[in-house]
Design a protein around this motif. Structure first.
Motif: not given
Length: 81
Positions: A30-40, A50-55
């Protein structure tokens, strides 16, 4: 060919998400995925995808929800009869 800073953020985000999916420990996942999603999210906003940022913002919120849920469950005392 020289990569721009935003491309490096995108590549790093991809690596973080990929590594997170290899974790056995759900908290690390969850922590690493959160970091990756935040960077995305940063990457998606910068390139106006916007679809990349929103998802990814949505998935980051899901990760935070589950991390809070895990930590609240761990902090509750175990009742013994």
């Amino acid at each position: 060919m020289e990569a721009s800073t935003i491309e490096i953020i995108g590549y790093f985000a991809s690596v973080m998400v990929a590594i997170s999916l290899m974790m056995k420990d759900i908290i690390w996942l969850r922590c690493l995925n959160f970091a990756g999603c935040s960077l995305f999210v940063i990457y998606g906003i910068y390139i106006s995808a916007w679809p990349v940022a929103g998802m990814n913002a949505f998935v980051a919120c899901i990760n935070i929800y589950h991390l809070i849920k895990i930590y609240r469950t761990k902090s509750q005392p175990v009742a013994t009869a």
